[in-house]
Design a protein around this motif. Structure first.
Motif, PDB file in Angstrom:
ATOM      1  N   GLY A   1       2.807  -1.949 -18.581  1.00 13.62           N
ATOM      2  CA  GLY A   1       1.798  -2.447 -17.070  1.00 13.62           C
ATOM      3  C   GLY A   1       3.178  -3.852 -16.700  1.00 13.62           C
ATOM      4  O   GLY A   1       3.265  -4.068 -15.225  1.00 13.62           O
ATOM      5  N   VAL A   2       3.152  -4.455 -16.787  1.00 13.50           N
ATOM      6  CA  VAL A   2       4.031  -5.509 -16.526  1.00 13.50           C
ATOM      7  C   VAL A   2       5.496  -5.066 -15.900  1.00 13.50           C
ATOM      8  O   VAL A   2       6.075  -5.191 -14.832  1.00 13.50           O
ATOM      9  N   PRO A   3       6.463  -4.577 -17.440  1.00 16.17           N
ATOM     10  CA  PRO A   3       7.598  -3.856 -17.165  1.00 16.17           C
ATOM     11  C   PRO A   3       7.539  -3.039 -15.860  1.00 16.17           C
ATOM     12  O   PRO A   3       8.898  -2.832 -14.609  1.00 16.17           O
ATOM     13  N   ASN A   4       6.563  -1.801 -15.642  1.00 12.15           N
ATOM     14  CA  ASN A   4       6.725  -1.441 -14.758  1.00 12.15           C
ATOM     15  C   ASN A   4       6.573  -1.413 -13.100  1.00 12.15           C
ATOM     16  O   ASN A   4       6.855  -0.939 -12.154  1.00 12.15           O
ATOM     17  N   PHE A   5       5.657  -2.545 -13.568  1.00 12.53           N
ATOM     18  CA  PHE A   5       5.461  -3.016 -11.855  1.00 12.53           C
ATOM     19  C   PHE A   5       6.493  -3.913 -11.771  1.00 12.53           C
ATOM     20  O   PHE A   5       7.102  -3.751 -10.407  1.00 12.53           O
ATOM     21  N   LEU A   6       6.924  -4.371 -12.510  1.00  8.34           N
ATOM     22  CA  LEU A   6       8.599  -5.014 -12.243  1.00  8.34           C
ATOM     23  C   LEU A   6       9.859  -3.463 -11.762  1.00  8.34           C
ATOM     24  O   LEU A   6      10.700  -4.365 -10.762  1.00  8.34           O
TER      25      LEU A   6
ATOM     26  N   ASP B   1       9.376  -1.569 -10.195  1.00  4.06           N
ATOM     27  CA  ASP B   1       8.609  -0.505  -8.875  1.00  4.06           C
ATOM     28  C   ASP B   1       8.942  -1.733  -7.772  1.00  4.06           C
ATOM     29  O   ASP B   1       9.243  -1.571  -6.605  1.00  4.06           O
ATOM     30  N   MET B   2       8.598  -2.673  -7.901  1.00  5.43           N
ATOM     31  CA  MET B   2       9.100  -3.813  -7.160  1.00  5.43           C
ATOM     32  C   MET B   2      10.652  -4.081  -7.362  1.00  5.43           C
ATOM     33  O   MET B   2      10.945  -4.156  -5.609  1.00  5.43           O
ATOM     34  N   GLN B   3      11.343  -3.755  -7.693  1.00  8.69           N
ATOM     35  CA  GLN B   3      13.176  -3.342  -7.062  1.00  8.69           C
ATOM     36  C   GLN B   3      12.954  -1.997  -6.695  1.00  8.69           C
ATOM     37  O   GLN B   3      13.609  -2.232  -5.645  1.00  8.69           O
ATOM     38  N   LYS B   4      12.401  -0.722  -6.308  1.00 10.14           N
ATOM     39  CA  LYS B   4      12.958   0.159  -5.965  1.00 10.14           C
ATOM     40  C   LYS B   4      12.141  -0.633  -4.698  1.00 10.14           C
ATOM     41  O   LYS B   4      12.277   0.091  -3.353  1.00 10.14           O
ATOM     42  N   ALA B   5      10.799  -0.938  -4.815  1.00  8.87           N
ATOM     43  CA  ALA B   5      10.724  -1.195  -3.147  1.00  8.87           C
ATOM     44  C   ALA B   5      11.468  -2.034  -2.569  1.00  8.87           C
ATOM     45  O   ALA B   5      11.186  -2.249  -1.428  1.00  8.87           O
ATOM     46  N   CYS B   6      11.832  -2.855  -2.756  1.00  9.55           N
ATOM     47  CA  CYS B   6      12.826  -4.503  -2.695  1.00  9.55           C
ATOM     48  C   CYS B   6      14.181  -3.459  -2.056  1.00  9.55           C
ATOM     49  O   CYS B   6      14.514  -3.816  -0.764  1.00  9.55           O
ATOM     50  N   SER B   7      14.235  -2.224  -2.379  1.00  9.57           N
ATOM     51  CA  SER B   7      15.732  -1.182  -2.264  1.00  9.57           C
ATOM     52  C   SER B   7      14.881  -0.304  -0.700  1.00  9.57           C
ATOM     53  O   SER B   7      15.747   0.114  -0.253  1.00  9.57           O
ATOM     54  N   ASN B   8      13.716  -0.272  -0.601  1.00  6.08           N
ATOM     55  CA  ASN B   8      13.975   0.428   0.360  1.00  6.08           C
ATOM     56  C   ASN B   8      13.449  -0.246   1.709  1.00  6.08           C
ATOM     57  O   ASN B   8      12.431   0.829   2.806  1.00  6.08           O
TER      58      ASN B   8
ATOM     59  N   LYS C   1       0.542  -0.980  -0.109  1.00  8.21           N
ATOM     60  CA  LYS C   1       0.012  -0.180   0.327  1.00  8.21           C
ATOM     61  C   LYS C   1       1.036   1.941  -0.203  1.00  8.21           C
ATOM     62  O   LYS C   1       0.363   2.684  -0.702  1.00  8.21           O
ATOM     63  N   GLN C   2       2.312   1.166   0.597  1.00  4.38           N
ATOM     64  CA  GLN C   2       2.890   2.342   0.505  1.00  4.38           C
ATOM     65  C   GLN C   2       3.454   2.848  -1.159  1.00  4.38           C
ATOM     66  O   GLN C   2       3.814   3.629  -1.202  1.00  4.38           O
ATOM     67  N   TRP C   3       3.934   1.399  -1.457  1.00  4.97           N
ATOM     68  CA  TRP C   3       4.629   1.620  -2.539  1.00  4.97           C
ATOM     69  C   TRP C   3       3.884   1.068  -4.280  1.00  4.97           C
ATOM     70  O   TRP C   3       4.531   2.286  -5.665  1.00  4.97           O
ATOM     71  N   ASP C   4       2.692   0.121  -4.028  1.00 10.03           N
ATOM     72  CA  ASP C   4       1.991   0.112  -5.375  1.00 10.03           C
ATOM     73  C   ASP C   4       1.130   2.167  -6.037  1.00 10.03           C
ATOM     74  O   ASP C   4      -0.346   1.348  -4.640  1.00 10.03           O
ATOM     75  N   GLY C   5       0.903   2.280  -6.655  1.00  6.73           N
ATOM     76  CA  GLY C   5      -0.344   3.510  -6.086  1.00  6.73           C
ATOM     77  C   GLY C   5      -1.889   3.310  -6.654  1.00  6.73           C
ATOM     78  O   GLY C   5      -2.595   3.957  -6.850  1.00  6.73           O
TER      79      GLY C   5
END
Length: 213
Positions: free
Chosen positions: A191-196, A198-205, A75-79
């Motif tokens: 959508g799929v590449p954008n999700f991946l 965002d996922m990498q950024k979420a992992c780093s944070n 809920k924090q990283w997926d707009g």
């Protein structure tokens, strides 16, 4: 033995890390950032099912699995998340997920079950997460929100031998309603590449997020 998913379902997910199964009509759809996305046309819906193969080069697989399973963090990283939580519906655990759609389209919601397994296969560590819609779960539909009844996803991850994760994902989603199939298929391409991404950024944070909790 899992009550939700069979041993065969888990095995079919992780074995595609080694041997992608692309016979039977799968075609290369797009490739970006070292990730290949294949698709398979579904005659019944006019939509496509997707398989994703690639490497998230800065996300260890166990971290990816933790981030993927953490609904509060998403809920924090997926707009696109309007509402997301796991709950008990008449004693049965399931996830409720409402996704924001742009005006004038109605939001969609999902009720689904999921399971994660951390496998040790002769010293080889693989993380597998399976999910599918659960139409039998007694969760009332909401006014103005369309219920997605066809959703399934499988994810398998292991180390890439460095600092990242080798990833396989299979995905199908039928949002229903009056959205043209061509528009749904077009949205998937970004959508799929954008999700991946965002996922990498979420992992780093994620470590910082956990410290703030």
């Amino acid at each position: 033995m899992s009550l939700l998913f069979s041993e065969e379902e888990f095995q079919s997910a992780w074995t595609e890390l080694d041997e992608p199964q692309l016979d039977g009509g799968w075609e290369l759809f797009t490739e970006s950032m070292g990730v290949k996305i294949y698709r398979l046309y579904d005659q019944d819906t006019g939509l496509y099912e997707y398989k994703v193969f690639g490497v998230l080069d800065s996300c260890p697989p166990e971290l990816c699995a933790d981030v993927y399973m953490d609904l509060d963090y998403r809920k924090q990283w997926d707009g696109y998340v309007k509402e997301l939580h796991q709950d008990q519906f008449e004693g049965r655990p399931a996830v409720y997920w409402q996704v924001k759609y742009p005006f004038p389209l109605s939001n969609r919601d999902y009720v689904y079950v999921r399971e994660r397994r951390d496998l040790d296969l002769d010293g080889r560590r693989i993380w597998v997460i399976l999910a599918h819609s659960s139409p039998e779960t007694p969760c009332a539909e909401r006014s103005g929100v369309l219920r997605v009844r066809q959703y399934r996803q499988s994810v398998a991850m292991e180390t890439d031998g460095a600092r990242g994760a080798k990833v396989f994902m299979r995905y199908f989603d039928n949002p229903g309603g009056m959205i043209p199939a061509w528009l749904v298929n077009w949205a998937a391409k970004s959508g799929v590449p954008n999700f991946l991404t965002d996922m990498q950024k979420a992992c780093s944070n994620y470590a910082a997020y956990c410290q703030r909790k």
